[in-house]
Design a protein around this motif. Structure first.
Motif, PDB file in Angstrom:
ATOM      1  N   GLN A 193      26.265 -27.974 -13.733  1.00 24.30           N
ATOM      2  CA  GLN A 193      26.160 -27.237 -14.770  1.00 24.30           C
ATOM      3  C   GLN A 193      27.283 -26.544 -15.423  1.00 24.30           C
ATOM      4  N   LEU A 236      22.728 -20.857 -15.849  1.00 26.83           N
ATOM      5  CA  LEU A 236      21.598 -21.510 -14.788  1.00 26.83           C
ATOM      6  C   LEU A 236      20.290 -20.808 -15.313  1.00 26.83           C
ATOM      7  N   ARG A 237      20.208 -19.583 -15.853  1.00 28.96           N
ATOM      8  CA  ARG A 237      19.000 -18.875 -15.940  1.00 28.96           C
ATOM      9  C   ARG A 237      17.992 -19.731 -16.831  1.00 28.96           C
ATOM     10  N   GLY A 238      18.292 -20.308 -18.096  1.00 30.45           N
ATOM     11  CA  GLY A 238      17.101 -21.044 -18.673  1.00 30.45           C
ATOM     12  C   GLY A 238      16.805 -22.426 -17.835  1.00 30.45           C
ATOM     13  N   LYS A 239      17.197 -22.756 -16.875  1.00 29.14           N
ATOM     14  CA  LYS A 239      17.053 -24.066 -16.137  1.00 29.14           C
ATOM     15  C   LYS A 239      16.267 -23.925 -14.915  1.00 29.14           C
ATOM     16  N   ILE A 240      15.756 -22.520 -14.534  1.00 30.75           N
ATOM     17  CA  ILE A 240      15.032 -22.350 -13.244  1.00 30.75           C
ATOM     18  C   ILE A 240      13.682 -21.889 -13.992  1.00 30.75           C
ATOM     19  N   HIS A 241      12.357 -22.505 -13.255  1.00 35.01           N
ATOM     20  CA  HIS A 241      11.122 -22.122 -13.564  1.00 35.01           C
ATOM     21  C   HIS A 241      10.938 -20.670 -13.022  1.00 35.01           C
TER      22      HIS A 241
END
Ligand SMILES: Nc1ncnc2c1ncn2[C@@H]1O[C@H](COP(=O)(O)OP(=O)(O)OP(=O)(O)O)[C@@H](O)[C@H]1O
Ligand SMILES: Nc1ncnc2c1ncn2[C@@H]1O[C@H](COP(=O)(O)OP(=O)(O)OP(=O)(O)O)[C@@H](O)[C@H]1O
Ligand SMILES: [Mg+2]
Ligand SMILES: [Mg+2]
Lengths: 269, 282
Positions: free
Chosen positions: B257, B276-281
């Motif tokens: 990333q 990273l934040r937006g990419k984790i459920h």
């Protein structure tokens, strides 16, 4: 292996530096962390018998430190000083490392073997004749570690071993701690590098103003962010990253966090 | 404005064979916060000594090239003239203690005594650095009765009190507790915002990444690279120089990333969280 019972200590009357500490140490590798001036170095000097408690008792093995001669204690417990200049006093690297083993009565052949092995572990085996005063700070620190390992005591205390170390130096110290653990030795380490604590120690004790205010598995301890903040400690970088990404669990290694993100994520990996 | 100019600097310690500094050139602007990184023996401390004139005025040996600090050529100047412009915090705080002063307070006052300050100004400066580095409580203590971290705080305080134009700090936070170390970076960062030029050597790579405007990577006496933290820490050959990227960079690299520039990886906590934040459920 060590029982500390109600121990207090002051350098000058009226200012208690260690305040009624009771702690038991088993073989778990243990990190001691906490604020500058909290009393960490003072505490380990008490364990090593360099200072005498004003009250309370310290039992090492079966006998009280108060009733043990320094010579006997030296066979049981080795301490790497925070400041290498307080420890180093010989004129060559080899003499420095030989001193401890010979002093506790190892025969000369064994002492030499232990000294050379210890120097190999820290990577100073090719500098036997160098005057320790000509070494860099990081190498002085490694030399001090080698001097203590060579004594082969059951208890080894490291006071800020990673000062001045680069990545490779920290890696060496990590391997040394691992190998001492495998030999069933108690390794106790005072350290301000929380990332190193997370990766290397089973148990962590937090000191604040002369007291042990938190004691548990390293993961449990790093979950207590409020108490840590009060003791002027920050969680490891990886723990902070996990926290800010919204995870509830406490991560101690990169691998743990990376694996978790991989399973949770919408990222095509 | 160029504050430090280094041109083809070469230096070898007396009775050694290898160059400790091998043809280094760079410039630093006023108010920049420069991080210097590199493995043990890379030449970081030697470069610090060269910036303040201890090389070549105290450490002799073979010297070539030029170091110019605030228009003064170091080699043509003297340590005492330079010390009015540039201060250094040594790697081992023990080395910094004069040994002749009985209290922390006097130790800090010592450096200020020959600066021609009024008494009031002097007292104000001492109180302010005691407070800034959280050693007011030990100001009447003998410097040699301090804990390691307290001594290191005193060493930094005594140089900051002099308010040099340029401050060189050689691993100044190695013995500080985590919050203390953060506070020192913040305080020094603030001084750099106010115009002080900062050169800091540190192995604490996460902090260097966060606070430096630019990072100089040294290896075997050579300047390998001098660029933004994101550029430096995104290099894929870092390990060849005995350096690792911040843990935030390493995690993002493992997850492939990059920053929105699509070239570099995050070097700081906030950049990593952003990427990273937006990419984790949830
Ligand atoms: N010889 C001494 N005489 C008087 N006070 C001392 C002496 N040595 C240490 N102290 C004080 O005792 C307190 C505890 O010091 P100690 O060195 O044990 O702290 P520490 O937790 O190891 O700190 P650091 O993280 O900075 O190394 C400090 O306030 C220190 O100033
Ligand atoms: N006083 C000295 N006399 C001779 N050689 C020296 C001296 N000081 C340093 N050196 C050598 O110069 C080279 C660079 O050392 P320097 O101390 O600048 O490295 P460093 O990057 O600061 O390392 P560290 O991370 O261990 O502090 C090394 O090879 C070192 O052995
Ligand atoms: Mg200490
Ligand atoms: Mg150095």
């Amino acid at each position: 292996m060590i029982k500390v019972k109600d121990v207090s200590f002051s350098y000058q009357a009226g200012t208690e530096i260690i305040k009624d500490i009771t702690l038991h140490f088993d073989q778990r590798s243990t990190a001691i962390i906490g604020q500058n001036g909290a009393g960490k170095t003072t505490f380990v000097k008490l364990l090593k018998g360099l200072l005498k408690p004003s009250s309370g008792d310290i039992i090492i093995g079966d006998s009280s430190v108060n009733e043990t001669t320094p010579a006997t204690l030296a066979k049981q417990i080795g301490l790497v000083f925070q400041n290498p200049n307080d420890q180093i006093f010989k004129r060559s690297v080899l003499e420095e490392v030989l001193f401890g083993p010979l002093n506790i009565g190892q025969n000369p052949e064994l002492a030499k073997e232990n000294a050379l092995n210890a120097l190999k572990m820290v990577g100073l085996e090719n500098r036997l004749e160098v005057n320790p005063q000509d070494l860099s700070l990081s190498d002085k620190k490694l030399l001090c570690i080698a001097s203590i390992i060579a004594m082969d005591t059951n208890i080894i205390i490291l006071d800020e071993p990673t000062i001045a170390q680069d990545h490779l130096g920290k890696q060496k110290i990590k391997e040394i701690i691992q190998s001492l653990k495998e030999k069933q030795k108690l390794v106790m380490t005072i350290i301000h590098d929380m990332d190193f604590v997370a990766e290397n120690f089973e148990r962590t004790i937090v000191f604040q103003q002369g007291k042990a205010i938190l004691d548990g598995s390293t993961r449990e301890v790093f979950a207590e962010s409020d108490i840590l903040a009060a003791a002027r400690v920050e969680p490891p970088s990886i723990t902070q990253l996990g926290y800010w990404l919204g995870y509830k669990q406490v991560f101690l290694t990169e691998k743990e966090l990376i694996e978790t993100i991989k399973t949770d994520s919408k990222i095509a990996l | 404005m160029k504050k430090i100019v280094v041109e083809n600097l070469k230096y070898r310690y007396p009775s050694t064979e290898k160059l400790a500094l091998d043809d280094i050139s760079f410039t630093i602007n006023q108010g920049e916060f420069i991080g210097i990184i590199g493995q043990n023996s890379a030449g970081k401390s030697t470069l610090c000594q060269a910036l303040v004139g201890l090389v070549p005025h105290f450490y002799q040996g073979a010297y070539g090239g030029k170091v110019i600090v605030d228009g003064i050529e170091v080699k043509q100047s003297s340590i005492s003239e330079l010390s009015l412009k540039v201060g250094i915090v040594f790697q081992n705080p023990f080395t910094q203690v004069t040994g002749s002063k009985l209290t922390v307070y006097e130790e800090i006052a010592f450096g200020l005594e020959n600066m021609g300050l009024t008494r009031i100004e002097m007292l104000e400066r001492i109180d302010s650095v005691l407070d800034l580095f959280d050693i007011t409580a030990v100001k009447n203590r003998n410097p040699f009765d301090l804990s390691g971290g307290q001594m290191q705080r005193m060493a930094i305080a005594s140089i900051v009190a002099m308010k040099p134009d340029v401050i060189v700090l050689d691993e100044p936070t190695s013995q500080l507790d985590p919050q203390g170390s953060e506070e020192v970076f913040r305080a020094i960062g603030e001084l750099s915002n106010q115009g002080m030029t900062v050169v800091m050597v540190e192995h604490k790579i996460e902090k260097i990444a966060e606070y430096s405007d630019r990072v100089l990577l040294l290896h075997e006496g050579k300047c390998v690279d001098f660029a933004s933290p994101a550029d430096i820490f995104s290099r894929d050959d870092l390990h060849e120089y005995g350096v690792v990227a911040p843990v935030y960079t390493r995690v993002c690299q493992a997850l492939k990333q990059k920053n929105i520039d699509k070239k570099t990886y995050p070097a700081t906590l906030s950049e990593a969280v952003e990427v990273l934040r937006g990419k984790i459920h949830d």
